[in-house]
Design a protein around this motif. Structure first.
Motif, PDB file in Angstrom:
ATOM      1  N   SER A 264     -77.186  23.398  51.302  1.00 52.72           N
ATOM      2  CA  SER A 264     -76.092  24.361  51.120  1.00 52.72           C
ATOM      3  C   SER A 264     -75.436  24.654  52.460  1.00 52.72           C
TER       4      SER A 264
ATOM      5  N   PHE B  34     -72.278  32.810  60.855  1.00 52.22           N
ATOM      6  CA  PHE B  34     -72.520  32.135  59.589  1.00 52.22           C
ATOM      7  C   PHE B  34     -73.393  32.978  58.661  1.00 52.22           C
TER       8      PHE B  34
ATOM      9  N   SER C 279     -67.252  29.411  51.577  1.00 54.14           N
ATOM     10  CA  SER C 279     -67.310  30.783  51.062  1.00 54.14           C
ATOM     11  C   SER C 279     -66.289  31.083  49.981  1.00 54.14           C
TER      12      SER C 279
ATOM     13  N   ARG D  37     -80.876  33.699  61.252  1.00 63.44           N
ATOM     14  CA  ARG D  37     -79.494  34.095  61.530  1.00 63.44           C
ATOM     15  C   ARG D  37     -78.914  33.073  62.497  1.00 63.44           C
TER      16      ARG D  37
ATOM     17  N   THR E  92     -75.829  32.699  54.906  1.00 61.95           N
ATOM     18  CA  THR E  92     -77.068  32.011  54.562  1.00 61.95           C
ATOM     19  C   THR E  92     -76.800  30.601  54.048  1.00 61.95           C
ATOM     20  N   GLY E  93     -77.640  29.677  54.469  1.00 59.60           N
ATOM     21  CA  GLY E  93     -77.547  28.287  54.059  1.00 59.60           C
ATOM     22  C   GLY E  93     -78.378  27.448  55.002  1.00 59.60           C
ATOM     23  N   ASP E  94     -78.380  26.140  54.806  1.00 62.60           N
ATOM     24  CA  ASP E  94     -79.198  25.309  55.685  1.00 62.60           C
ATOM     25  C   ASP E  94     -78.410  24.207  56.391  1.00 62.60           C
TER      26      ASP E  94
ATOM     27  N   VAL F 210     -74.616  23.450  58.836  1.00 65.49           N
ATOM     28  CA  VAL F 210     -73.349  23.797  59.463  1.00 65.49           C
ATOM     29  C   VAL F 210     -72.615  22.489  59.734  1.00 65.49           C
TER      30      VAL F 210
ATOM     31  N   ARG G 169     -73.540  26.766  55.153  1.00 61.63           N
ATOM     32  CA  ARG G 169     -73.460  28.189  55.471  1.00 61.63           C
ATOM     33  C   ARG G 169     -72.001  28.663  55.440  1.00 61.63           C
TER      34      ARG G 169
ATOM     35  N   SER H 147     -79.744  29.902  66.662  1.00 65.02           N
ATOM     36  CA  SER H 147     -80.288  30.584  65.486  1.00 65.02           C
ATOM     37  C   SER H 147     -81.674  31.126  65.805  1.00 65.02           C
TER      38      SER H 147
ATOM     39  N   THR I  59     -82.974  27.893  56.758  1.00 59.21           N
ATOM     40  CA  THR I  59     -82.282  28.843  55.874  1.00 59.21           C
ATOM     41  C   THR I  59     -82.567  30.298  56.247  1.00 59.21           C
TER      42      THR I  59
END
Length: 303
Positions: A2, A243, A213, A197, A245-247, A249, A4, A264, A194
């Motif tokens: 997913s 960014f 988004s 931050r 939440t997700g895994d 970029v 971010r 992060s 994930t």
């Protein structure tokens, strides 16, 4: 996988610190939960020694870690524990202030007078606030660099990435700190845990960060019109991208390529009591730190 979403894109703001160092602040002294476990990020960059030579004279820290990454010039440092040294171009210093330290950082430019570096503040959890101070000075030659087949270059300062592990270790937030350069026209995806931050900070060139988004994203450049996801405005020099939440970029480099930091860390999610260079969990702890400064007990004896 997913992507971010982009929560916010904003320019770093010009400000002054120390004895009159002109710099740009991407975030800091606002909402400490925004990028928890990170508290502040400064970009100190100038070609005129008059705007940085007076440096950052003696000042205290407690309850945080400071991460200094030098790109151009040098930073001489010394502290109340008797440590001293010089950070050269490409090098990193990770200082754990812990229970308290007094130190100074004095920048000098390269042969052309240029000075460029970054400083990031990382919070310490309550269990480590009063740990013994320590330093990790890492020479630029000791920071691993990976170059992919498409020319993407990544310096791994801390954390693990593409089979390489950065030399800085034992940091409370267990961060990943990457210096990434993407050549012109190249589109590249980077994995991020994930549960961390994450933010990017662009400091050379420009790029479009993929945004999943919603439909408000805009496709801006002809070469990315075939993208399957939405892309926001090109982010250029001194731009912060936060960014969600997700895994993953993903960035599409602009016509001159793009270079950025991708950082992060695992959020601490504890109360923050913050005054200047001292960050504790409660106002009582903060007040005690101020009393320690006033009565000469700020520096704790080594055990």
């Amino acid at each position: 996988m997913s992507i971010r979403p982009i929560i916010e894109t904003r320019p770093a703001q010009a400000t002054m610190e120390g004895a009159g160092v002109h710099l740009h602040r991407a975030f800091g002294f606002q909402d400490p939960s925004e990028l928890d476990p990170f508290l502040l990020f400064d970009d100190f960059r100038n070609d005129d020694p008059a705007f940085y030579a007076k440096g950052f004279p003696w000042h205290p820290h407690r309850g945080i870690e400071t991460i200094t990454y030098v790109l151009e010039g040098e930073v001489a440092h010394s502290d109340s524990l008797g440590n001293s040294g010089t950070l050269g171009a490409g090098s990193v210093q990770w200082m754990t202030a812990g229970s308290g330290i007094l130190h100074q950082e004095m920048p000098t430019g390269n042969a052309r007078g240029q000075m460029h570096g970054f400083q990031l503040w990382g919070n310490l959890p309550a269990a480590d606030k009063m740990t013994a101070p320590r330093y990790q000075d890492i020479a630029g030659a000791d920071i691993p660099e990976v170059i992919d087949d498409d020319g993407v270059r990544v310096r791994v300062i801390t954390g693990e990435f593409w089979g390489k592990r950065g030399p800085v270790d034992g940091v409370a937030a267990d961060p990943q700190y990457l210096d990434i350069a993407v050549p012109a026209g190249v589109k590249k995806t980077f994995r991020i845990d994930t549960y961390r931050r994450a933010f990017a900070y662009v400091f050379e060139g420009a790029g479009a960060f993929v945004d999943a988004s919603g439909p408000e994203g805009i496709l801006l450049e002809k070469e990315v019109m075939g993208a399957e996801v939405n892309i926001r405005d090109l982010s250029g020099d001194r731009t912060l991208i936060r960014f969600g939440t997700g895994d993953e970029v993903t960035v599409q480099a602009g016509a001159e390529g793009v270079r950025f930091l991708l950082i992060s860390g695992a959020p601490i999610e504890e109360p923050v009591a913050w005054h200047g260079p001292i960050v504790m969990n409660t106002q009582a702890e903060l007040q005690q730190a101020m009393r320690d400064l006033q009565n000469g007990t700020f520096i704790k004896p080594a055990h």
